[in-house]
Design a protein around this motif. Sequence first.
Motif, PDB file in Angstrom:
ATOM      1  N   MET A 189       3.501   9.944  -7.748  1.00 30.57           N
ATOM      2  CA  MET A 189       4.523  10.554  -8.625  1.00 30.57           C
ATOM      3  C   MET A 189       4.031  10.589 -10.083  1.00 30.57           C
ATOM      4  N   MET A 190       3.223   9.374 -10.313  1.00 31.50           N
ATOM      5  CA  MET A 190       3.035   9.350 -11.682  1.00 31.50           C
ATOM      6  C   MET A 190       1.620  10.292 -12.131  1.00 31.50           C
ATOM      7  N   ALA A 191       1.295  10.728 -11.039  1.00 30.67           N
ATOM      8  CA  ALA A 191       0.084  11.666 -11.242  1.00 30.67           C
ATOM      9  C   ALA A 191       0.713  13.122 -11.912  1.00 30.67           C
ATOM     10  N   PHE A 192       1.926  13.266 -11.687  1.00 29.65           N
ATOM     11  CA  PHE A 192       2.433  14.606 -12.433  1.00 29.65           C
ATOM     12  C   PHE A 192       2.792  14.332 -13.983  1.00 29.65           C
ATOM     13  N   PRO A 193       2.528  15.116 -14.763  1.00 31.44           N
ATOM     14  CA  PRO A 193       3.271  14.970 -16.286  1.00 31.44           C
ATOM     15  C   PRO A 193       4.750  14.850 -16.278  1.00 31.44           C
TER      16      PRO A 193
ATOM     17  N   VAL B 143      14.375   9.870 -11.533  1.00 31.51           N
ATOM     18  CA  VAL B 143      13.466  10.025 -10.291  1.00 31.51           C
ATOM     19  C   VAL B 143      11.903   9.878 -11.216  1.00 31.51           C
ATOM     20  N   VAL B 144      11.899  10.825 -12.327  1.00 35.68           N
ATOM     21  CA  VAL B 144      10.779  10.460 -13.054  1.00 35.68           C
ATOM     22  C   VAL B 144      10.195   9.165 -13.616  1.00 35.68           C
ATOM     23  N   TYR B 145      11.131   8.367 -14.211  1.00 32.05           N
ATOM     24  CA  TYR B 145      10.854   7.243 -14.779  1.00 32.05           C
ATOM     25  C   TYR B 145      11.104   6.025 -13.674  1.00 32.05           C
ATOM     26  N   THR B 146      11.386   6.322 -12.585  1.00 32.31           N
ATOM     27  CA  THR B 146      11.541   4.942 -11.495  1.00 32.31           C
ATOM     28  C   THR B 146      10.001   4.406 -11.263  1.00 32.31           C
ATOM     29  N   PRO B 147       9.060   5.291 -11.276  1.00 33.76           N
ATOM     30  CA  PRO B 147       7.767   4.795 -10.877  1.00 33.76           C
ATOM     31  C   PRO B 147       7.251   3.648 -11.796  1.00 33.76           C
ATOM     32  N   ARG B 148       7.535   3.996 -13.048  1.00 33.03           N
ATOM     33  CA  ARG B 148       7.274   3.287 -14.344  1.00 33.03           C
ATOM     34  C   ARG B 148       7.696   1.800 -14.290  1.00 33.03           C
TER      35      ARG B 148
ATOM     36  N   ALA C 276       0.791  -1.263   0.107  1.00 26.19           N
ATOM     37  CA  ALA C 276       0.026   0.125  -0.079  1.00 26.19           C
ATOM     38  C   ALA C 276       0.898   1.356   0.128  1.00 26.19           C
ATOM     39  N   PRO C 277       1.697   1.372   0.973  1.00 27.41           N
ATOM     40  CA  PRO C 277       2.571   2.663   0.735  1.00 27.41           C
ATOM     41  C   PRO C 277       3.426   3.028  -0.538  1.00 27.41           C
ATOM     42  N   VAL C 278       3.987   1.859  -0.815  1.00 33.94           N
ATOM     43  CA  VAL C 278       4.733   1.834  -2.069  1.00 33.94           C
ATOM     44  C   VAL C 278       3.866   2.068  -3.359  1.00 33.94           C
ATOM     45  N   SER C 279       2.680   1.692  -3.503  1.00 28.52           N
ATOM     46  CA  SER C 279       1.701   1.954  -4.449  1.00 28.52           C
ATOM     47  C   SER C 279       1.204   3.168  -4.248  1.00 28.52           C
ATOM     48  N   ARG C 280       0.932   3.816  -3.225  1.00 26.51           N
ATOM     49  CA  ARG C 280       0.529   5.243  -2.971  1.00 26.51           C
ATOM     50  C   ARG C 280       1.743   6.125  -3.585  1.00 26.51           C
TER      51      ARG C 280
END
Length: 286
Positions: free
Chosen positions: A125-129, A154-159, A116-120
Motif C-alpha cells: 500500500m505504501m508503494a503507491f503515492p 485507508v491511505v494513512y493507516t499503513p503509516r 510477514a503478511p501484514v508487512s507485505r
Amino acid sequence: MANAPAHAGGPGLVKLLAQRQSVVIGLAILFVLGAAAILAPVVAPADPNKLAIASRLTPPGWAHLFGTDEYGRDIFSRVIFAGRVSLTVGLCVAAFSTVAGVFFGLMGGFFRRLDAPVSRVVDAMMAFPDILLAIALVAALGGSVLNVIIALSVVYTPRVARVARASTLVIRELTYVEAARALGVSTWRILANHVLRNIVSPLIVQATFTFAYAMLAEAGLSFLGVGVDPSTPTWGTMINEGRKYVSSAGWMILFPGIAITLCVLALQIVGDGLRDALDPNLSKEL
C-alpha cells in the motif's frame, strides 16, 4: 514483576511542552482555528453561500475583511465555514487511521506468524503515492466528505501500522513482557496493559502528523475536483475556484492558502514538540 516504562501524559508533559514557545504558539493557532470552526455560525459575519453579484470580486475592506469571490460571497465567512470541513476531515482521518493502524501494527509486531503478511500488505500500500491512491479511492467511492475520510484513512493507516509494528517489536522482547508471559497473563491483557500503553507516545506524535497530511491531501483532492462536493466550501475548493482570478483577485487564493498553511504548520510544530517531549533522550535536553 518489573514495571513497564512510563507512558505519555501527566503534568510533566504539559510542563515540557509549555517550556517551548513554538509549541505554545502552535497550540494557540489550533485553538483559534478550531474555535472559529466550531462557532462558525456565530463568528461568520455573513452566509457563506449567499450570492451578491453586485459585490462580486470586491477587494478586502471593512465591508468584507477578506473580499468577495466571483459570486459576491464573503470570503471571510467561507474561510471560517471551510475550516469546519477541513478540520473534521483531518481529525477523523487521524482517529480512524490510528485505530486501524494500531490494530494491524500490534498483530504484525506481536504475533510472529502474522508479521510477514501484514508487512507485505503495508509495504504494498505504501508503494503507491498517497495522492494517487487517494484519487483512485475517491473516484471509486464518489465525491463526499465521508468518502474522502474513508479514502484518506485507508491511505494513512499503513503509516501508523509501521510505527505501531516497529514499537511493538521492541516492547515484545522486554523483560516485563516475558515476566507476564511466565506468570500466565493472557495474551490480550499483555497487549493492552504492557504493549499498547507503552507505544502511545510515538502514536500520538504520528497522529498529529497524520492530521496535517490528511488536511493537505483533502485540500489537494478538492483542488483537483475529485474530493468534497464543490458546493461545500473547503480551503481546497476555494483555492481551485480562485485560481481563475489569481491575476485580478488574488485574495481569493491568498486567505484560504494562509488558513491551510497556518493549520498545517501549527500541527507540525506541535507534533515536533510532542516528539521531543516524549522521547526520553530529547526531553532531557529541553
